[in-house]
Design a protein around this motif. Sequence first.
Motif, PDB file in Angstrom:
ATOM      1  N   ILE A 160       6.774  46.038 -32.758  1.00 36.05           N
ATOM      2  CA  ILE A 160       6.341  44.637 -32.683  1.00 36.05           C
ATOM      3  C   ILE A 160       7.522  43.715 -32.382  1.00 36.05           C
ATOM      4  O   ILE A 160       7.427  42.822 -31.531  1.00 36.05           O
ATOM      5  N   TYR A 161       8.638  43.944 -33.062  1.00 39.54           N
ATOM      6  CA  TYR A 161       9.811  43.099 -32.835  1.00 39.54           C
ATOM      7  C   TYR A 161      10.337  43.239 -31.407  1.00 39.54           C
ATOM      8  O   TYR A 161      10.861  42.281 -30.825  1.00 39.54           O
ATOM      9  N   THR A 162      10.175  44.413 -30.826  1.00 39.77           N
ATOM     10  CA  THR A 162      10.679  44.674 -29.473  1.00 39.77           C
ATOM     11  C   THR A 162      10.004  43.789 -28.430  1.00 39.77           C
ATOM     12  O   THR A 162      10.562  43.555 -27.348  1.00 39.77           O
ATOM     13  N   TYR A 163       8.810  43.283 -28.750  1.00 33.36           N
ATOM     14  CA  TYR A 163       8.096  42.421 -27.798  1.00 33.36           C
ATOM     15  C   TYR A 163       8.937  41.236 -27.333  1.00 33.36           C
ATOM     16  O   TYR A 163       8.773  40.759 -26.211  1.00 33.36           O
ATOM     17  N   ILE A 164       9.817  40.731 -28.188  1.00 39.13           N
ATOM     18  CA  ILE A 164      10.571  39.530 -27.814  1.00 39.13           C
ATOM     19  C   ILE A 164      11.600  39.818 -26.723  1.00 39.13           C
ATOM     20  O   ILE A 164      12.159  38.893 -26.138  1.00 39.13           O
ATOM     21  N   TYR A 165      11.840  41.108 -26.426  1.00 40.97           N
ATOM     22  CA  TYR A 165      12.840  41.465 -25.424  1.00 40.97           C
ATOM     23  C   TYR A 165      12.234  41.949 -24.113  1.00 40.97           C
ATOM     24  O   TYR A 165      12.968  42.227 -23.169  1.00 40.97           O
ATOM     25  N   ILE A 166      10.906  42.075 -24.024  1.00 37.85           N
ATOM     26  CA  ILE A 166      10.313  42.653 -22.813  1.00 37.85           C
ATOM     27  C   ILE A 166       9.611  41.580 -21.982  1.00 37.85           C
ATOM     28  O   ILE A 166       9.053  40.621 -22.525  1.00 37.85           O
ATOM     29  N   THR A 167       9.641  41.780 -20.660  1.00 38.70           N
ATOM     30  CA  THR A 167       8.982  40.851 -19.737  1.00 38.70           C
ATOM     31  C   THR A 167       8.305  41.574 -18.577  1.00 38.70           C
ATOM     32  O   THR A 167       7.470  40.982 -17.892  1.00 38.70           O
ATOM     33  N   GLN A 168       8.638  42.841 -18.348  1.00 35.79           N
ATOM     34  CA  GLN A 168       8.107  43.582 -17.203  1.00 35.79           C
ATOM     35  C   GLN A 168       6.876  44.405 -17.606  1.00 35.79           C
ATOM     36  O   GLN A 168       6.777  44.876 -18.745  1.00 35.79           O
ATOM     37  N   LEU A 169       5.965  44.588 -16.649  1.00 37.18           N
ATOM     38  CA  LEU A 169       4.718  45.300 -16.944  1.00 37.18           C
ATOM     39  C   LEU A 169       4.982  46.737 -17.401  1.00 37.18           C
ATOM     40  O   LEU A 169       4.331  47.215 -18.337  1.00 37.18           O
ATOM     41  N   THR A 170       5.930  47.412 -16.765  1.00 35.16           N
ATOM     42  CA  THR A 170       6.235  48.791 -17.176  1.00 35.16           C
ATOM     43  C   THR A 170       6.735  48.828 -18.616  1.00 35.16           C
ATOM     44  O   THR A 170       6.454  49.785 -19.351  1.00 35.16           O
ATOM     45  N   GLU A 171       7.468  47.800 -19.017  1.00 33.41           N
ATOM     46  CA  GLU A 171       7.941  47.734 -20.399  1.00 33.41           C
ATOM     47  C   GLU A 171       6.782  47.521 -21.374  1.00 33.41           C
ATOM     48  O   GLU A 171       6.766  48.083 -22.470  1.00 33.41           O
ATOM     49  N   PHE A 172       5.805  46.707 -20.955  1.00 32.23           N
ATOM     50  CA  PHE A 172       4.614  46.516 -21.779  1.00 32.23           C
ATOM     51  C   PHE A 172       3.868  47.834 -21.956  1.00 32.23           C
ATOM     52  O   PHE A 172       3.381  48.149 -23.054  1.00 32.23           O
ATOM     53  N   TYR A 173       3.764  48.616 -20.879  1.00 33.23           N
ATOM     54  CA  TYR A 173       3.077  49.898 -20.964  1.00 33.23           C
ATOM     55  C   TYR A 173       3.804  50.849 -21.914  1.00 33.23           C
ATOM     56  O   TYR A 173       3.186  51.536 -22.734  1.00 33.23           O
ATOM     57  N   MET A 174       5.130  50.897 -21.798  1.00 30.93           N
ATOM     58  CA  MET A 174       5.907  51.785 -22.664  1.00 30.93           C
ATOM     59  C   MET A 174       5.761  51.389 -24.134  1.00 30.93           C
ATOM     60  O   MET A 174       5.604  52.244 -25.015  1.00 30.93           O
ATOM     61  N   LEU A 175       5.787  50.094 -24.393  1.00 28.22           N
ATOM     62  CA  LEU A 175       5.631  49.628 -25.760  1.00 28.22           C
ATOM     63  C   LEU A 175       4.207  49.859 -26.265  1.00 28.22           C
ATOM     64  O   LEU A 175       3.997  50.137 -27.451  1.00 28.22           O
ATOM     65  N   ALA A 176       3.232  49.771 -25.358  1.00 32.38           N
ATOM     66  CA  ALA A 176       1.844  50.031 -25.738  1.00 32.38           C
ATOM     67  C   ALA A 176       1.674  51.467 -26.213  1.00 32.38           C
ATOM     68  O   ALA A 176       0.908  51.741 -27.150  1.00 32.38           O
ATOM     69  N   VAL A 177       2.376  52.390 -25.564  1.00 36.78           N
ATOM     70  CA  VAL A 177       2.324  53.793 -25.995  1.00 36.78           C
ATOM     71  C   VAL A 177       2.872  53.940 -27.408  1.00 36.78           C
ATOM     72  O   VAL A 177       2.280  54.588 -28.275  1.00 36.78           O
ATOM     73  N   LEU A 178       4.014  53.309 -27.654  1.00 31.03           N
ATOM     74  CA  LEU A 178       4.653  53.391 -28.970  1.00 31.03           C
ATOM     75  C   LEU A 178       3.773  52.781 -30.055  1.00 31.03           C
ATOM     76  O   LEU A 178       3.501  53.413 -31.092  1.00 31.03           O
ATOM     77  N   LEU A 179       3.313  51.551 -29.820  1.00 34.26           N
ATOM     78  CA  LEU A 179       2.523  50.868 -30.843  1.00 34.26           C
ATOM     79  C   LEU A 179       1.162  51.515 -31.028  1.00 34.26           C
ATOM     80  O   LEU A 179       0.657  51.613 -32.148  1.00 34.26           O
ATOM     81  N   GLY A 180       0.537  51.944 -29.920  1.00 33.07           N
ATOM     82  CA  GLY A 180      -0.764  52.594 -30.026  1.00 33.07           C
ATOM     83  C   GLY A 180      -0.696  53.836 -30.894  1.00 33.07           C
ATOM     84  O   GLY A 180      -1.561  54.068 -31.753  1.00 33.07           O
ATOM     85  N   MET A 181       0.343  54.641 -30.698  1.00 31.20           N
ATOM     86  CA  MET A 181       0.499  55.834 -31.515  1.00 31.20           C
ATOM     87  C   MET A 181       0.799  55.483 -32.963  1.00 31.20           C
ATOM     88  O   MET A 181       0.298  56.133 -33.890  1.00 31.20           O
ATOM     89  N   ALA A 182       1.600  54.428 -33.172  1.00 30.63           N
ATOM     90  CA  ALA A 182       2.000  54.065 -34.538  1.00 30.63           C
ATOM     91  C   ALA A 182       0.817  53.566 -35.354  1.00 30.63           C
ATOM     92  O   ALA A 182       0.479  54.148 -36.394  1.00 30.63           O
ATOM     93  N   TYR A 183       0.154  52.492 -34.897  1.00 33.61           N
ATOM     94  CA  TYR A 183      -0.921  51.961 -35.741  1.00 33.61           C
ATOM     95  C   TYR A 183      -2.181  52.810 -35.648  1.00 33.61           C
ATOM     96  O   TYR A 183      -2.941  52.914 -36.608  1.00 33.61           O
ATOM     97  N   GLY A 184      -2.403  53.460 -34.494  1.00 27.36           N
ATOM     98  CA  GLY A 184      -3.547  54.349 -34.388  1.00 27.36           C
ATOM     99  C   GLY A 184      -3.405  55.561 -35.283  1.00 27.36           C
ATOM    100  O   GLY A 184      -4.383  56.039 -35.870  1.00 27.36           O
TER     101      GLY A 184
END
Length: 407
Positions: free
Chosen positions: A296-320
């Motif tokens: 969640i904290y990493t969101y403040i450092y990302i701006t590119q779509l590929t970065e959003f996808y990579m973070l989505a993988v991490l967060l999806g696995m974590a809270y899921g």
Amino acid sequence: MERNYGWVIVAAGALITCIAAGSMFALPVYLQPISDETGWTRAGISGAMTIGFIVMGVAGLFWGTISDRIGARPVVLIAAVMLGLGLFFASRASDLIQFQMAYGGLIGAAGGAFFAPLTATTLAWFDKNRSLAVSLVSIGGGVAPMVITPLASVLIQAYGWRSAMLITAIGAWAIIIPASFLIRRAPALFASQTVAAGQPIVPSATRPSTFTALRSPKFFVLAAVFFLCCAAHSGPIFHTVSYAMLCGASALAAASIYSVEGVAGLFGRLLFGVVADRVGVKRVIVAGLALQAVGIYTYIYITQLTEFYMLAVLLGMAYGGVMPLYSVLAREYFEPHVMGTVLGGITMTSSIGMAFGPVGGGWIFDTFGDYHWLYVSSAAIGIAAAAVALAFPPPRQPDASGQLQPA
């Protein structure tokens, strides 16, 4: 065969959860068609979902308590009828209030009847592979947006939103009602009501009551962690699309981030479930909550779509992966005869936590003009969840007769 019937419960629970969750959470695809036809505001239509969350949380405690007394099957049957009726009345609604009461009230009340009874029943069927079994049941909810939501969209395009909602009601009845007859109480629940040969009769007064369980410190710690976990990720989940669009992503590309999170969540449920069965549920929950906070904290450092996808993988696995494990941990603390109530109680607190994120994120954006402090505050809440999770006491240990000590 009786020993393996637990996996039938898992399959039936996953199917029922998929249809029930998908039917309730498909409202976003109805939003524009309903608004275009009726002239109702989007805020008013979306309000049905807010009502649904509140009602679902309160109803979860009620249905969980009832299932402890009469079993999961009759509760699921009643809820299936209510779900279909809610969709039917919502499809026939002539004004916004009627729609909100049908969709938010009736469907929300039905939605609260599936998680706690089905999960409690699944937990009672398993001594080994318990985390994996519960995670597999929860996969139904993860698959729902990928199956029911696109189907609803196709039906809306072909027949209009009212007919699509009516068809969904009929389909829900046709699938959930027959599947509910596969739900059985675990033999252990019946065995606990009989006296084994050579063993003394234990007075019923010595069994912890439902209200004793809800007043125990273990319940408060469990509920607090579940609340903080959901409060941490609800805002980032809800506002991710808006944030990605502010960073330059198209609406379609930003919306696809949710799909990536959903798929990652399926893998997270399986992975975390398997690992928890081997290294312990508490360790996996604490690690998953810490990983969620970092993501969640990493969101403040990302701006590119590929970065959003990579973070989505991490967060999806974590809270899921973490979400189903609270039920497994609850089973280590509490006896089967109060599991429905306990799971209903923690579900209610999680629903309250989920309700804070969207409105809180909106207030932060309106006040500061960006989402920076949403992610900072959500990450802090996530760290708090991990810290409180460290306070989980050791699970109950078997006594000399092999029975678990009461919580």
